[in-house]
Structure formats: structure tokens, C-alpha cells
Scaffold this motif. Structure first.
Motif, PDB file in Angstrom:
ATOM      1  N   ALA A 112     -14.963  24.076 -47.012  1.00  0.00           N
ATOM      2  CA  ALA A 112     -13.825  24.966 -47.260  1.00  0.00           C
ATOM      3  C   ALA A 112     -13.653  25.900 -46.076  1.00  0.00           C
ATOM      4  CB  ALA A 112     -14.085  25.770 -48.536  1.00  0.00           C
ATOM      5  N   SER A 113     -12.625  25.673 -45.297  1.00  0.00           N
ATOM      6  CA  SER A 113     -12.379  26.550 -44.153  1.00  0.00           C
ATOM      7  C   SER A 113     -10.916  26.464 -43.774  1.00  0.00           C
ATOM      8  CB  SER A 113     -13.246  26.133 -42.955  1.00  0.00           C
ATOM      9  OG  SER A 113     -12.917  26.912 -41.828  1.00  0.00           O
ATOM     10  N   LYS A 114     -10.246  27.582 -43.862  1.00  0.00           N
ATOM     11  CA  LYS A 114      -8.824  27.593 -43.516  1.00  0.00           C
ATOM     12  C   LYS A 114      -8.629  27.073 -42.092  1.00  0.00           C
ATOM     13  CE  LYS A 114      -4.912  30.692 -42.949  1.00  0.00           C
ATOM     14  NZ  LYS A 114      -4.350  32.029 -43.130  1.00  0.00           N
ATOM     15  N   THR A 115      -9.419  27.589 -41.176  1.00  0.00           N
ATOM     16  CA  THR A 115      -9.233  27.230 -39.768  1.00  0.00           C
ATOM     17  C   THR A 115      -9.984  25.965 -39.368  1.00  0.00           C
ATOM     18  OG1 THR A 115     -11.128  28.622 -39.266  1.00  0.00           O
ATOM     19  CG2 THR A 115      -8.949  29.632 -39.038  1.00  0.00           C
ATOM     20  N   PHE A 116     -11.013  25.624 -40.116  1.00  0.00           N
ATOM     21  CA  PHE A 116     -11.929  24.525 -39.804  1.00  0.00           C
ATOM     22  C   PHE A 116     -12.563  24.698 -38.420  1.00  0.00           C
ATOM     23  CE2 PHE A 116     -13.373  20.164 -40.932  1.00  0.00           C
ATOM     24  CZ  PHE A 116     -13.514  20.370 -42.291  1.00  0.00           C
ATOM     25  N   THR A 117     -12.767  25.947 -38.043  1.00  0.00           N
ATOM     26  CA  THR A 117     -13.465  26.229 -36.783  1.00  0.00           C
ATOM     27  C   THR A 117     -14.596  27.232 -36.999  1.00  0.00           C
ATOM     28  OG1 THR A 117     -11.958  28.037 -36.300  1.00  0.00           O
ATOM     29  CG2 THR A 117     -11.421  25.909 -35.316  1.00  0.00           C
ATOM     30  N   THR A 118     -14.671  27.848 -38.170  1.00  0.00           N
ATOM     31  CA  THR A 118     -15.633  28.935 -38.389  1.00  0.00           C
ATOM     32  C   THR A 118     -17.058  28.414 -38.178  1.00  0.00           C
ATOM     33  OG1 THR A 118     -14.092  29.927 -39.921  1.00  0.00           O
ATOM     34  CG2 THR A 118     -16.371  30.697 -40.064  1.00  0.00           C
ATOM     35  N   ILE A 119     -17.767  29.082 -37.280  1.00  0.00           N
ATOM     36  CA  ILE A 119     -19.025  28.504 -36.792  1.00  0.00           C
ATOM     37  C   ILE A 119     -20.062  28.337 -37.901  1.00  0.00           C
ATOM     38  CG2 ILE A 119     -20.109  30.658 -35.999  1.00  0.00           C
ATOM     39  CD1 ILE A 119     -20.728  28.860 -33.376  1.00  0.00           C
TER      40      ILE A 119
HETATM   41  O1  F6P Z   1     -14.147  36.218 -40.097  1.00  0.00           O
HETATM   42  C1  F6P Z   1     -13.291  36.587 -41.120  1.00  0.00           C
HETATM   43  C2  F6P Z   1     -12.596  35.406 -41.716  1.00  0.00           C
HETATM   44  O2  F6P Z   1     -11.579  34.985 -40.896  1.00  0.00           O
HETATM   45  C3  F6P Z   1     -12.072  35.737 -43.101  1.00  0.00           C
HETATM   46  O3  F6P Z   1     -10.876  36.389 -43.077  1.00  0.00           O
HETATM   47  C4  F6P Z   1     -12.047  34.397 -43.721  1.00  0.00           C
HETATM   48  O4  F6P Z   1     -11.962  34.488 -45.110  1.00  0.00           O
HETATM   49  C5  F6P Z   1     -13.351  33.825 -43.236  1.00  0.00           C
HETATM   50  O5  F6P Z   1     -13.488  34.325 -41.911  1.00  0.00           O
HETATM   51  C6  F6P Z   1     -13.463  32.332 -43.247  1.00  0.00           C
HETATM   52  O6  F6P Z   1     -12.492  31.729 -42.462  1.00  0.00           O
HETATM   53  P1  F6P Z   1     -12.192  30.200 -42.589  1.00  0.00           P
HETATM   54  O7  F6P Z   1     -11.716  29.922 -43.969  1.00  0.00           O
HETATM   55  O8  F6P Z   1     -11.148  29.900 -41.558  1.00  0.00           O
HETATM   56  O9  F6P Z   1     -13.468  29.435 -42.303  1.00  0.00           O
END
Ligand code: F6P
Length: 534
Positions: A194-201
Motif C-alpha cells: 500500500a503506497s500512494k507514490t510506490f516510492t516510499t523507501i
Molecule cells: O512521509 C509522509 C507521507 O508522505 C504521508 O503523507 C503518507 O501517508 C506516507 O508518507 C506514505 O506515503 P505513500 O503512501 O506514498 O507510501
């Protein structure tokens, strides 16, 4: 706005040492007139120092809310720093119609909701299987808004949880995923990334770990992965079949996202019907927020009470105290919702904010907190406005006697905070114990409660999917109203970026690679980590 805030601050100063109990003495109807209800929720805000004059001034503050609210619900780009609309409300208004840039967004929302429901049913009834048979466990990997919402709600709705077990992994600390996967069978586990950006480390690192874990046991690990994201190009590149990718638009902010695909783990846990009840509760609150007059509008009133305590009275934190153990993760959820939304220092136009921004949000369920940190709330030197929450009845009829004790504790705490205990009352207590003279005086002073400490109580009939939807939407709109009045953009989060950037630059230091530009403290700490961890 600053003029009204100044008038409020003057009003507060003019109250002098007014006691909240004086307000009850002066107005026999205060308990009902300073109470606001909507659709089974009751907010009692009478145990605050807001008097009729303050209430009228606070309502003046709310004048800009109507136009901004209309702009949000109709898909205008009110998230100005990211040039985006803010339409999480569309995710729970499935019969409605909303256009963004002239395009109706609802057909796509309805189609994704239908695909999610089909997939959740298939996982629950066993028609979607893992390579070792029926899915027994679901692991949601996400962080922040991609974790806190579904994790909080899945725990809150445990009596409705009749699907596979659901686990949540968020932290980049390998301990989190190691503990979550321990004991699970990869062949019967579904992993949701689950990741909106699909980049969150954090999320992508944990997803790689889960894939490697899965690959040890099944021939086609990707077949047991699903993805929830706005970046469907990246989910494809990562190898997840589009049939199990549930997308959403960039106008759904991370911390507002559990109403759509990010809620999939919750939907699998409680089933699509209960999930729809959760959406309907939120939609009912949306309706109330859009139509109720400001003076009777629950999110508006909750926001105004918050502004009174933080910006007018100067209280820097706010405790959220659910007397509802299943809401144990709600304080953490609200921490992100409020602090990431309104923890800003500039106004929408980039100018410095002329007031304090959002307070520190924290809390724990009652009665546990009573035996941990309430000491400071009752007798410490700072005033902490408390927000109590209570269901009129528990979910377990056979434990009604325990619910009664829970409710009694909740009501007793708000009463004790307001009433306090005077020095004379403390002396009487000590005298009754046989103390006299200097010892009587000394012991009595330790037993004084200053009182006059404000709180609100949110009462609801029972914690159900629908009620939870109402409560969360209430808080979302409260944050929105506070943001509008303060002139903040509540929908960006630039404050999380710097730390993320620096983490990438610090990593080489820990591997003893050249990494110029760090301060001596950071360099030494990195060297110590290398040395002690060797
Ligand atoms: O770092 C903050 C944030 O961008 C939040 O606003 C967001 O909910 C979370 O990281 C996870 O982001 P993502 O869903 O893109 O992985």
C-alpha cells in the motif's frame, strides 16, 4: 481573522480567574446549550471556559468555511502547493457525482470499489487462493496514511473481523516485518503493498523483503501480491499483475485515503458489506458538515473548541482519550491527521502565520491512561485539554457491568478535571486521617487538584462500522475547518521531506563511504554506530 482572534484573546483575558463551574452556576441550561448532536453522536463541550460571548466570536471565525467547503466538495484545486483537488469525500459518496476539470470522477471510483469488493470476497470465500491453498493471512505493507487508517480501523472493528487474519507492517526497522512474518505460511499469505507514490523507501524495502520471503516457498511470488497506489506504472514495473492493482487519483491525500483502495485490508477483514457501512457513516457526516448551520455543525464546533484552546488560551497539546479499547490506535491516527495537516508555519500565500498552528496530539485509551499519565493532566503545571470518547454501550452484553465501570471512569475524569479539590477539602481529608499541624498542611498541599481543566466528551451509541466512519469523517472535517480558519493548506506535507532527503545522504556514512557535508555530531554518531555494531 486576526481581528477576531485578538478579540477572542481579549475576551479570554477579561475572563480572569473565571471557573468553568461558574458558567454552569450562571446558566442552568449550559449542559444542553453547549452540546451539539448529529445522527447519534453527541459532543458535550460545556466543560470548557467557552461562554456565550466566546462562542459568538468563535462562530465569526468560521465565516470563510462555507465557501472553502463548497470548493473542496466540488473538486476545486484547494491543495494549492501541489495544485490538486481534495476529494477523499468522493470515495464514500458512491451514488454521487463529482467532476474535476469537467470530468466526472465517479465512474472510475465506482469501478475500483466494485473490483475491490470482488477481490475481497474472493479472498474471503477462498475462490482466490495462494499457492498452498486458501488465504489464511494478509500482510499490509505501508506507512503513514497507507498504514494508520486501515490498522486503526481493523482493530476498532474486531467484532466484525471474520475474514483472514490481517497484519500491518510499516517500520523500515526489519524487526517489524520479521515479527509479522514469523509463523506465517508464505503459501497461504497475501501481501498487499500500500503506497500512494510506490516510492516510499520503508514500504518498498519491506515489500522486497516480503517478496524474498515468499520466493523461498512458492514458485510465483508475485501472484500473491496486490498493490494499492496512484502510481500504476510503478506497480507494473514492480511485477504486480494489473488485475490485483487498485489505483486512486492524486486528489486522495495519503492520510485521507482509507476510504478507497488503501482500505482493502480492512475490507478483506470485515467484508465489503461492513466496509460499505463504514463508508456510509462517513458520507452521513459529510452530509451533516455540508448542510448543518455553523452553530449546529459538529466538525465546525469541534474545530472552534480546538482553536479556543490552542490559539486563544495557548494550550500547546491536546489529549485524545477514547474510553473504548478498540480505538487504541485512534490517537496515533489522529496524530497524523492533525499534525501532518495543520503543523505548518506559513499561510497558503507563503506569509508567516500570525498565530500558533496545530497543537501536539497524543493519547491512549482510558482507563489505561489513568494509571499512567493522568497525574500530570490533573496536577501538572500545564493545562491539557482532553477529548474523551465513550460508547453508550459496549459490544459484549455479557460484560455490561464492565462497560458501566468504564463509562463511570470516563465521566468521573472529566468531572474531576473541572471540579478539582480545594486546599480546604484536602485539609478536611487529612484531618479525618488524624493529621495535625505542619504535617497536615504539607500532606494537604499534595492532595490539591487545581480543577478548572477543560475537556469535551464525544458520546456515541456503540462502536460499529458506521459509527467509526462518522467519527473519522468528523475529525477530518474538524482538521479542515481549523486549517481554513488559520489560512493553512491542510493537504500538503512538505515538512516530512528534509529528513527523507538527509537519510539518503547519511546512509553512506554508516557504510564508511565518503559523505561530505555532515555536522560533527552526526559524523561521530555514525562512526559509533559502525564501531558498536561491528
Ligand atoms: O512521509 C509522509 C507521507 O508522505 C504521508 O503523507 C503518507 O501517508 C506516507 O508518507 C506514505 O506515503 P505513500 O503512501 O506514498 O507510501
Amino acid at each position: 481573522m486576526t481581528t477576531i482572534f485578538s478579540a477572542l484573546i481579549q475576551h479570554r483575558q477579561a475572563q480572569g480567574d473565571l471557573h468553568i463551574l461558574d458558567l454552569f452556576a450562571a446558566d442552568p441550561d449550559r449542559a444542553t446549550t453547549f452540546s451539539t448532536s448529529a445522527d447519534g453522536l453527541v459532543l458535550d463541550w460545556s466543560k470548557t471556559a467557552i461562554d456565550a460571548g466566546a462562542r459568538d466570536l468563535l462562530l465569526d471565525l468560521a465565516a470563510p468555511v462555507a465557501a472553502r467547503r463548497e470548493a473542496m466538495f466540488t473538486g476545486q484545486r484547494i491543495n494549492e502547493t501541489e495544485d490538486r483537488a481534495v476529494l477523499h469525500t468522493a470515495l464514500r459518496n458512491l451514488q454521487g457525482s463529482v467532476t474535476v476539470d469537467g470530468q466526472d470522477v465517479m465512474p472510475a471510483i465506482r469501478a475500483t470499489h466494485a473490483r475491490m469488493s470482488d477481490f475481497a470476497r474472493a479472498v474471503r470465500d477462498g475462490s482466490f487462493t495462494g499457492q498452498g491453498g486458501r488465504i489464511t493471512d494478509v500482510v499490509n505493507i505501508g506507512i503513514g496514511g497507507s498504514d494508520l487508517g486501515p490498522a486503526m480501523a481493523t482493530r476498532a472493528l474486531s467484532p466484525w473481523h471474520d475474514g483472514p487474519r490481517v497484519h500491518f507492517v510499516s517500520n523500515v526497522d526489519g524487526a517489524d516485518i520479521a515479527d509479522a512474518l514469523a509463523g506465517l505460511d508464505p503459501a497461504t499469505t497475501l501481501v498487499i503493498v500500500a503506497s500512494k507514490t510506490f516510492t516510499t523507501i520503508e514500504t518498498m524495502t519491506n515489500a522486497e523483503t516480503a517478496r524474498a520471503w515468499m520466493a523461498q516457498a512458492v514458485s510465483d511470488p508475485a501472484a500473491q501480491f496486490a498493490a494499492l497506489s496512484s502510481a500504476t506504472d510503478r506497480t507494473g514495473a514492480w511485477g504486480i499483475d494489473p488485475a490485483r492493482v487498485f489505483g486512486f487519483e492524486d486528489w486522495v491525500g495519503g492520510r485521507y485515503s482509507m476510504w478507497g483502495p488503501i482500505g482493502l485490508s480492512l475490507m478483506i477483514a470485515i467484508g465489503p458489506e461492513a466496509f460499505d457501512d463504514f463508508l456510509s457513516g462517513a458520507a452521513a457526516m459529510d452530509q451533516h458538515f455540508q448542510t448543518a448551520p455553523l452553530a449546529d455543525n459538529l466538525p465546525v464546533i469541534l474545530a472552534l473548541v480546538g482553536l479556543w484552546h490552542n490559539q486563544v488560551c495557548g494550550y500547546g497539546s491536546r489529549a485524545v482519550l477514547p474510553y473504548d479499547n478498540r480505538l487504541a490506535r485512534l490517537p496515533a491516527y489522529l496524530q497524523q491527521l492533525e499534525m501532518e495537516s495543520n503543523g505548518k508555519r506559513v499561510a497558503m500565500d507563503g506569509s508567516d502565520l500570525p498565530f500558533a498552528s496545530g497543537p501536539v496530539i497524543w493519547g491512549e485509551p482510558g482507563t489505561n491512561g489513568q494509571h499512567a499519565f493522568y497525574q500530570l493532566i490533573h496536577q501538572g503545571t500545564q493545562v491539557i485539554p482532553c477529548e474523551f470518547m465513550l460508547a453508550a454501550r459496549g459490544h459484549e452484553p455479557e460484560l455490561a457491568h464492565q462497560h458501566l465501570l468504564l463509562a463511570a471512569n470516563c465521566l468521573a475524569q472529566s468531572e474531576a478535571l473541572m471540579r478539582g479539590r480545594s486546599l480546604d477539602e484536602a485539609r478536611d481529608l487529612m484531618r479525618a486521617k488524624g493529621l495535625t499541624g505542619a504535617e497536615l498542611e504539607r500532606q494537604s498541599r499534595h492532595r490539591v487538584f487545581p480543577g478548572n481543566r477543560p475537556s469535551t466528551t464525544l458520546l456515541y451509541r456503540e462502536l460499529t462500522p458506521r459509527t467509526l466512519g462518522q467519527i473519522v469523517a468528523l475529525y477530518e472535517h474538524r482538521v479542515f475547518v481549523e486549517g481554513v480558519i488559520l489560512g493553512i493548506n491542510s493537504f500538503d506535507q512538505w515538512g516530512v521531506e528534509l529528513g527523507k532527503e538527509l537519510a539518503l545522504k547519511v546512509a553512506p556514512l554508516l557504510e564508511d563511504q565518503p559523505a561530505p557535508g555532515h555536522d560533527p555530531s552526526t559524523e561521530r554518531l555514525a562512526a559509533l554506530v559502525r564501531q558498536l555494531g561491528a
